[in-house]
Design a protein around this motif. Structure first.
Motif, PDB file in Angstrom:
ATOM      1  N   GLN A 190       0.718  -1.347   0.138  1.00 57.32           N
ATOM      2  CA  GLN A 190       0.060  -0.087  -0.105  1.00 57.32           C
ATOM      3  C   GLN A 190       0.882   1.128   0.147  1.00 57.32           C
ATOM      4  N   PRO A 191       0.456   2.406  -0.755  1.00 62.76           N
ATOM      5  CA  PRO A 191       1.218   3.565  -0.727  1.00 62.76           C
ATOM      6  C   PRO A 191       1.611   4.114   0.932  1.00 62.76           C
ATOM      7  N   PRO A 192       2.481   4.494   1.230  1.00 62.56           N
ATOM      8  CA  PRO A 192       2.676   4.821   2.867  1.00 62.56           C
ATOM      9  C   PRO A 192       1.743   5.654   3.103  1.00 62.56           C
ATOM     10  N   ALA A 193       1.477   6.808   2.555  1.00 62.66           N
ATOM     11  CA  ALA A 193       0.504   7.649   2.898  1.00 62.66           C
ATOM     12  C   ALA A 193      -1.041   7.206   3.153  1.00 62.66           C
ATOM     13  N   ASP A 194      -1.189   6.087   2.124  1.00 62.21           N
ATOM     14  CA  ASP A 194      -2.407   5.332   2.668  1.00 62.21           C
ATOM     15  C   ASP A 194      -2.447   4.498   3.860  1.00 62.21           C
ATOM     16  N   VAL A 195      -1.393   4.152   4.149  1.00 60.87           N
ATOM     17  CA  VAL A 195      -1.118   3.184   5.305  1.00 60.87           C
ATOM     18  C   VAL A 195      -1.531   4.151   6.687  1.00 60.87           C
ATOM     19  N   VAL A 196      -0.800   5.338   6.717  1.00 60.27           N
ATOM     20  CA  VAL A 196      -0.873   6.301   7.678  1.00 60.27           C
ATOM     21  C   VAL A 196      -2.404   6.756   7.912  1.00 60.27           C
ATOM     22  N   ARG A 197      -3.246   7.047   6.732  1.00 54.94           N
ATOM     23  CA  ARG A 197      -4.490   7.522   6.709  1.00 54.94           C
ATOM     24  C   ARG A 197      -5.419   6.564   7.247  1.00 54.94           C
ATOM     25  N   ALA A 198      -5.300   5.071   6.791  1.00 55.02           N
ATOM     26  CA  ALA A 198      -5.972   4.151   7.361  1.00 55.02           C
ATOM     27  C   ALA A 198      -5.909   3.759   8.754  1.00 55.02           C
ATOM     28  N   TYR A 199      -4.645   3.896   9.308  1.00 50.50           N
ATOM     29  CA  TYR A 199      -4.376   4.023  10.532  1.00 50.50           C
ATOM     30  C   TYR A 199      -5.160   4.993  11.516  1.00 50.50           C
TER      31      TYR A 199
ATOM     32  N   ALA B  83      -7.798   6.669  10.575  1.00 50.46           N
ATOM     33  CA  ALA B  83      -9.253   6.524  10.363  1.00 50.46           C
ATOM     34  C   ALA B  83      -9.543   5.396  11.439  1.00 50.46           C
ATOM     35  N   GLU B  84      -8.932   4.498  11.659  1.00 50.40           N
ATOM     36  CA  GLU B  84      -9.110   3.348  12.700  1.00 50.40           C
ATOM     37  C   GLU B  84      -9.050   3.771  13.795  1.00 50.40           C
ATOM     38  N   THR B  85      -8.119   4.923  14.267  1.00 48.49           N
ATOM     39  CA  THR B  85      -7.922   5.460  15.633  1.00 48.49           C
ATOM     40  C   THR B  85      -9.211   6.034  15.872  1.00 48.49           C
ATOM     41  N   VAL B  86      -9.714   6.915  14.840  1.00 48.54           N
ATOM     42  CA  VAL B  86     -11.018   7.621  15.189  1.00 48.54           C
ATOM     43  C   VAL B  86     -12.135   6.502  15.536  1.00 48.54           C
ATOM     44  N   ARG B  87     -12.227   5.453  14.649  1.00 46.51           N
ATOM     45  CA  ARG B  87     -13.340   4.406  15.170  1.00 46.51           C
ATOM     46  C   ARG B  87     -13.073   3.972  16.411  1.00 46.51           C
TER      47      ARG B  87
ATOM     48  N   HIS C  44      -8.465  15.290  13.277  1.00 49.78           N
ATOM     49  CA  HIS C  44      -9.779  14.664  13.282  1.00 49.78           C
ATOM     50  C   HIS C  44      -9.344  13.450  14.572  1.00 49.78           C
ATOM     51  N   VAL C  45      -8.425  12.853  14.647  1.00 50.74           N
ATOM     52  CA  VAL C  45      -8.170  11.751  15.791  1.00 50.74           C
ATOM     53  C   VAL C  45      -8.281  12.827  16.979  1.00 50.74           C
ATOM     54  N   LEU C  46      -7.446  14.052  17.169  1.00 46.35           N
ATOM     55  CA  LEU C  46      -7.134  14.706  18.305  1.00 46.35           C
ATOM     56  C   LEU C  46      -8.480  15.352  18.733  1.00 46.35           C
TER      57      LEU C  46
ATOM     58  N   TYR D 294       8.504  11.139   5.295  1.00 50.93           N
ATOM     59  CA  TYR D 294       7.266  11.305   6.255  1.00 50.93           C
ATOM     60  C   TYR D 294       7.269  12.867   6.667  1.00 50.93           C
ATOM     61  N   TYR D 295       6.092  13.264   6.219  1.00 46.21           N
ATOM     62  CA  TYR D 295       5.765  14.767   6.668  1.00 46.21           C
ATOM     63  C   TYR D 295       4.294  15.071   7.405  1.00 46.21           C
ATOM     64  N   PRO D 296       4.384  15.340   8.618  1.00 43.90           N
ATOM     65  CA  PRO D 296       3.143  15.337   9.221  1.00 43.90           C
ATOM     66  C   PRO D 296       2.144  16.256   8.688  1.00 43.90           C
ATOM     67  N   TYR D 297       2.473  17.464   8.206  1.00 44.06           N
ATOM     68  CA  TYR D 297       1.392  18.254   7.593  1.00 44.06           C
ATOM     69  C   TYR D 297       0.760  17.576   6.365  1.00 44.06           C
ATOM     70  N   ASP D 298       1.280  16.765   5.795  1.00 37.43           N
ATOM     71  CA  ASP D 298       0.334  15.846   4.699  1.00 37.43           C
ATOM     72  C   ASP D 298      -0.854  15.300   5.300  1.00 37.43           C
ATOM     73  N   PHE D 299      -0.786  15.274   6.779  1.00 37.32           N
ATOM     74  CA  PHE D 299      -1.865  14.296   7.413  1.00 37.32           C
ATOM     75  C   PHE D 299      -2.426  15.308   8.204  1.00 37.32           C
ATOM     76  N   GLU D 300      -2.482  16.414   8.153  1.00 41.80           N
ATOM     77  CA  GLU D 300      -3.049  17.542   9.166  1.00 41.80           C
ATOM     78  C   GLU D 300      -4.579  17.403   9.509  1.00 41.80           C
ATOM     79  N   GLU D 301      -5.176  17.072   8.339  1.00 46.50           N
ATOM     80  CA  GLU D 301      -6.841  16.673   8.774  1.00 46.50           C
ATOM     81  C   GLU D 301      -7.098  15.774   9.527  1.00 46.50           C
ATOM     82  N   GLU D 302      -6.510  14.469   9.011  1.00 47.49           N
ATOM     83  CA  GLU D 302      -6.532  13.125   9.523  1.00 47.49           C
ATOM     84  C   GLU D 302      -6.061  13.207  11.072  1.00 47.49           C
ATOM     85  N   TYR D 303      -4.926  13.851  11.376  1.00 47.37           N
ATOM     86  CA  TYR D 303      -4.662  14.052  12.815  1.00 47.37           C
ATOM     87  C   TYR D 303      -5.481  14.771  13.589  1.00 47.37           C
TER      88      TYR D 303
END
Ligand SMILES: [Zn+2]
Ligand SMILES: [Zn+2]
Length: 278
Positions: A147-156, A158-162, A201-203, A190-199
């Motif tokens: 899986q592309p690395p960004a997809d792995v982190v996004r899926a992770y 999203a699961e954390t929100v669940r 959401h969890v937070l 890895y660049y955390p700002y690529d996942f700002e929205e997802e982070y």
């Protein structure tokens, strides 16, 4: 003084092959830690291994047809060891604890364990992800194979929100950045700002529950994640070495403390308590 290490494994965690509660307590005294929490693994998700994947000799008995079935947690053995450590190190505050993997998938056995355990620190974690074909589950790091690395982190994330939305009986969310430990060295960093929205959401979800965010030092948590935690209303943080052997206790804490302070968190009057926003 260093903050409490609220996430430590010993020989009572099945994957801590070099773990030792006794020697970890001794190390805590040497480091001058005020308290340590033994948050052993309670895992209920079986992992499908990759073709040809090898596991340590000690885990052979857990394997059946390419699936690794985590053993149950020996609560009685753990408790008696904890008691003898408390007697031996009366100046150290030794907390009982557990790290629950994907507790929202396993509500029934988790409920039984929590009822029996009376743990002082309850961590919730995501360590697993569905396999590519959806037929089973695997350790998150294995998903980087297909899986592309960004997809792995996004899926992770999203699961954390669940997990946060579906399961309430925990106090601390462990290692929000767990997949970053295994981020592929070749290719885009890895660049955390690529996942700002997802982070965020969890937070935001976690802050709404009043629970605590863990600062896990296995890989340094990016300061921006702590800044987002504060912006989303997060009130408290917990320091965690996630040590699986005595030498790793409180590793990286001095740097993590500095990052926490510049991010607007501080130790309160009680040195054993979680750090709060300042
Ligand atoms: Zn973990
Ligand atoms: Zn852990």
């Amino acid at each position: 003084m260093l903050p409490p290490d609220n996430h430590v494994h010993s020989q009572w965690s099945w994957d801590a092959l070099a773990g030792s509660m006794e020697r970890t307590c001794l190390r805590a005294v040497e480091l001058g830690l005020s308290s340590v929490a033994f948050t052993e693994h309670a895992d209920f998700t079986a992992w499908t291994l990759r073709p040809g994947e090898k596991v340590p000799e000690e885990w052979r008995s857990l394997l059946a047809e390419g699936v690794l079935n985590p053993p149950s947690f020996d609560l009685d053995g753990y408790r008696s060891c904890l008691e003898s450590c408390r007697e031996r190190y009366p100046g150290l505050r030794i907390l009982s604890g557990v790290e629950l993997s994907e507790p929202h998938w396993h509500a029934f056995p988790v409920g039984i364990l929590l009822g029996a355990g009376g743990f002082e620190r309850v961590l919730a974690s995501v360590h697993s992800a569905p396999t590519a074909d959806g037929s089973g589950f695997t350790e998150v790091s294995a998903r980087y194979d297909d899986q592309p690395p960004a997809d792995v982190v996004r899926a992770y994330l999203a699961e954390t929100v669940r997990l946060i939305e579906q399961f309430d009986a925990f106090e601390v969310l462990a290692h929000i950045d767990y997949p970053v430990r295994y981020w592929p060295a070749d290719g885009k960093p890895y660049y955390p700002y690529d996942f700002e929205e997802e982070y965020r959401h969890v937070l935001r979800s976690l802050a709404a529950t009043g629970k605590v965010l863990e600062v896990n030092t296995r890989v340094p948590l990016h300061p921006q994640v702590l800044a987002w935690w504060r912006q989303e209303g997060g009130q408290a943080i917990s320091f965690a070495s996630d040590a699986h052997d005595p030498a790793a206790l409180a590793r990286g804490f001095r740097d993590a403390v500095q990052v926490a302070e510049v991010s607007g968190f501080r130790q309160g009057r009680d040195p054993h308590a979680f750090w709060r926003r300042s």
